[in-house]
Every structure is written in structure tokens, then in C-alpha cells.
Design a protein around this motif. Structure first.
Motif, PDB file in Angstrom:
ATOM      1  N   UNK A   1       0.578  -1.084   0.016  1.00 45.18           N
ATOM      2  CA  UNK A   1       0.027  -0.552   0.543  1.00 45.18           C
ATOM      3  C   UNK A   1       1.184   1.199  -0.644  1.00 45.18           C
ATOM      4  N   UNK A   2       0.534   2.082  -0.628  1.00 42.14           N
ATOM      5  CA  UNK A   2       1.056   3.320  -0.370  1.00 42.14           C
ATOM      6  C   UNK A   2       1.041   4.130   0.593  1.00 42.14           C
ATOM      7  N   UNK A   3       1.997   4.651   0.899  1.00 47.15           N
ATOM      8  CA  UNK A   3       1.983   6.076   1.788  1.00 47.15           C
ATOM      9  C   UNK A   3       1.363   7.664   1.186  1.00 47.15           C
ATOM     10  N   UNK A   4       1.608   8.080   2.457  1.00 46.30           N
ATOM     11  CA  UNK A   4       0.665   9.321   1.935  1.00 46.30           C
ATOM     12  C   UNK A   4       1.591  10.298   0.959  1.00 46.30           C
ATOM     13  N   UNK A   5       3.166  10.273   0.886  1.00 41.66           N
ATOM     14  CA  UNK A   5       4.188  11.136   0.830  1.00 41.66           C
ATOM     15  C   UNK A   5       4.104  10.526  -0.627  1.00 41.66           C
ATOM     16  N   UNK A   6       3.748   9.306  -0.570  1.00 39.20           N
ATOM     17  CA  UNK A   6       3.960   8.666  -2.287  1.00 39.20           C
ATOM     18  C   UNK A   6       2.735   9.234  -3.028  1.00 39.20           C
ATOM     19  N   UNK A   7       1.417   9.322  -2.533  1.00 41.61           N
ATOM     20  CA  UNK A   7       0.396   9.699  -3.077  1.00 41.61           C
ATOM     21  C   UNK A   7       0.621  10.873  -4.263  1.00 41.61           C
ATOM     22  N   UNK A   8       0.678  11.379  -2.835  1.00 39.99           N
ATOM     23  CA  UNK A   8       1.227  13.004  -3.389  1.00 39.99           C
ATOM     24  C   UNK A   8       2.103  13.499  -4.089  1.00 39.99           C
ATOM     25  N   UNK A   9       3.232  12.922  -4.105  1.00 39.28           N
ATOM     26  CA  UNK A   9       4.611  12.679  -5.336  1.00 39.28           C
ATOM     27  C   UNK A   9       3.911  12.420  -6.937  1.00 39.28           C
ATOM     28  N   UNK A  10       3.315  11.192  -6.294  1.00 39.64           N
ATOM     29  CA  UNK A  10       2.743  10.960  -7.716  1.00 39.64           C
ATOM     30  C   UNK A  10       1.551  11.563  -8.313  1.00 39.64           C
ATOM     31  N   UNK A  11       0.667  11.846  -7.616  1.00 38.65           N
ATOM     32  CA  UNK A  11      -0.077  12.973  -8.271  1.00 38.65           C
ATOM     33  C   UNK A  11       0.079  14.034  -8.786  1.00 38.65           C
ATOM     34  N   UNK A  12       1.513  14.695  -8.039  1.00 38.98           N
ATOM     35  CA  UNK A  12       1.872  16.181  -8.535  1.00 38.98           C
ATOM     36  C   UNK A  12       2.880  16.117  -9.942  1.00 38.98           C
ATOM     37  N   UNK A  13       3.723  14.102 -10.222  1.00 40.57           N
ATOM     38  CA  UNK A  13       4.208  13.488 -11.821  1.00 40.57           C
ATOM     39  C   UNK A  13       3.005  13.491 -12.571  1.00 40.57           C
ATOM     40  N   UNK A  14       1.507  13.295 -12.037  1.00 37.62           N
ATOM     41  CA  UNK A  14       0.744  13.632 -13.254  1.00 37.62           C
ATOM     42  C   UNK A  14       0.600  14.416 -13.721  1.00 37.62           C
ATOM     43  N   UNK A  15       0.900  15.666 -12.676  1.00 37.97           N
ATOM     44  CA  UNK A  15       1.011  16.940 -13.839  1.00 37.97           C
ATOM     45  C   UNK A  15       1.762  17.940 -14.131  1.00 37.97           C
ATOM     46  N   UNK A  16       3.030  16.822 -13.573  1.00 37.31           N
ATOM     47  CA  UNK A  16       4.014  17.275 -14.398  1.00 37.31           C
ATOM     48  C   UNK A  16       4.620  18.366 -13.233  1.00 37.31           C
ATOM     49  N   UNK A  17       4.617  18.272 -12.857  1.00 30.56           N
ATOM     50  CA  UNK A  17       5.691  18.751 -11.531  1.00 30.56           C
ATOM     51  C   UNK A  17       6.708  17.553 -10.689  1.00 30.56           C
ATOM     52  N   UNK A  18       7.521  18.165 -10.103  1.00 40.28           N
ATOM     53  CA  UNK A  18       9.090  17.093  -9.762  1.00 40.28           C
ATOM     54  C   UNK A  18       8.528  16.102  -8.989  1.00 40.28           C
ATOM     55  N   UNK A  19       7.606  17.256  -7.626  1.00 41.05           N
ATOM     56  CA  UNK A  19       6.873  16.470  -6.915  1.00 41.05           C
ATOM     57  C   UNK A  19       5.909  17.451  -6.136  1.00 41.05           C
ATOM     58  N   UNK A  20       5.609  17.161  -4.670  1.00 43.58           N
ATOM     59  CA  UNK A  20       4.257  17.723  -4.336  1.00 43.58           C
ATOM     60  C   UNK A  20       5.031  18.831  -3.509  1.00 43.58           C
ATOM     61  N   UNK A  83     -12.912  -5.200  14.867  1.00 46.26           N
ATOM     62  CA  UNK A  83     -11.700  -4.943  15.542  1.00 46.26           C
ATOM     63  C   UNK A  83     -10.773  -3.927  15.353  1.00 46.26           C
ATOM     64  N   UNK A  84     -10.880  -3.015  16.050  1.00 48.69           N
ATOM     65  CA  UNK A  84     -10.262  -1.761  15.529  1.00 48.69           C
ATOM     66  C   UNK A  84      -8.470  -1.611  15.398  1.00 48.69           C
ATOM     67  N   UNK A  85      -7.762  -3.170  16.027  1.00 48.45           N
ATOM     68  CA  UNK A  85      -6.320  -3.448  15.656  1.00 48.45           C
ATOM     69  C   UNK A  85      -6.116  -3.695  13.951  1.00 48.45           C
ATOM     70  N   UNK A  86      -7.506  -3.850  13.038  1.00 48.51           N
ATOM     71  CA  UNK A  86      -7.547  -3.955  12.073  1.00 48.51           C
ATOM     72  C   UNK A  86      -7.728  -2.653  11.288  1.00 48.51           C
ATOM     73  N   UNK A  87      -7.473  -1.591  11.615  1.00 47.55           N
ATOM     74  CA  UNK A  87      -7.617  -0.443  10.752  1.00 47.55           C
ATOM     75  C   UNK A  87      -5.855   0.615  10.406  1.00 47.55           C
ATOM     76  N   UNK A  88      -5.560   0.534   9.531  1.00 50.07           N
ATOM     77  CA  UNK A  88      -4.301   0.737   9.277  1.00 50.07           C
ATOM     78  C   UNK A  88      -4.130   2.288   8.428  1.00 50.07           C
ATOM     79  N   UNK A  89      -3.620   2.854   8.644  1.00 45.71           N
ATOM     80  CA  UNK A  89      -3.250   4.484   8.573  1.00 45.71           C
ATOM     81  C   UNK A  89      -1.536   4.345   7.775  1.00 45.71           C
ATOM     82  N   UNK A  90      -1.790   4.659   7.054  1.00 43.21           N
ATOM     83  CA  UNK A  90       0.503   4.342   6.090  1.00 43.21           C
ATOM     84  C   UNK A  90       0.030   6.226   6.438  1.00 43.21           C
TER      85      UNK A  90
END
Length: 90
Positions: A1-20, A83-90
Motif C-alpha cells: 500500500x502507498x504512503x501519503x508522501x508517495x501518493x502526493x508525489x505521484x499525483x504531482x508527477x501526473x501534473x508534470x511537477x517534480x514532486x508535491x 476490531x480497531x486493530x484492523x484499521x491501517x493508517x499509511x
């Protein structure tokens, strides 16, 4: 699963920026109000990844129970997947 920073940077690259950070700097320096729209989209993508990871973990931790011993029916113990132990925050 992708972490927040990875998602931000991938999104920015789709818009032709270097990173977030590059995307944010551009919108802040140019005083363009659409930055909030991009942040909302990234938040949605992050929530979607967390939900996928949480459902995957819940499926691994789900307990099978015997509902009817005579017919050997099986069921899923709902409490084991809520069960709350199943909740995953990336």
C-alpha cells in the motif's frame, strides 16, 4: 500500500511537477486558488488506500465460527473484523 508522501508525489508527477513540494510552491507563488482542489484529491486517494489496507487486514484477521454444528454451516464472526486493530493508517 502507498504512503501519503508517495501518493502526493505521484499525483504531482501526473501534473508534470517534480514532486508535491514543487506543485505546492508553484501554486503558492503564483497565488492560484486551485491548490485546495489538489489537496482534496490527494486526501481522497489516501483515504481510499487506507480503506483497502484496512479491509485486507480485516479479512486476514476474520474468525470463522460454526453457526450450526449439525449442518456444519460456517459464518464469519463480525466482531473479529470490526476490531480497531484492523484499521491501517499509511
Amino acid at each position: 500500500m502507498k504512503r501519503l508522501e508517495e501518493i502526493k508525489n505521484e499525483y504531482a508527477k501526473k501534473l508534470e511537477f517534480k514532486d508535491w513540494n514543487d506543485l505546492r510552491s508553484f501554486f503558492i507563488l503564483e497565488d492560484i486558488p486551485r491548490l485546495k482542489d489538489f489537496e482534496n484529491e490527494v486526501t481522497y486517494l489516501y483515504a481510499k488506500e487506507c480503506c483497502k489496507a484496512t479491509l485486507h487486514k480485516a479479512s486476514e484477521n476474520g474468525k470463522i465460527i460454526t453457526v450450526n454444528a449439525i449442518h456444519k454451516w460456517k459464518g464469519l464472526d463480525k466482531e473479529s473484523i470490526k476490531n480497531e486493530s484492523n484499521i491501517v493508517l499509511l
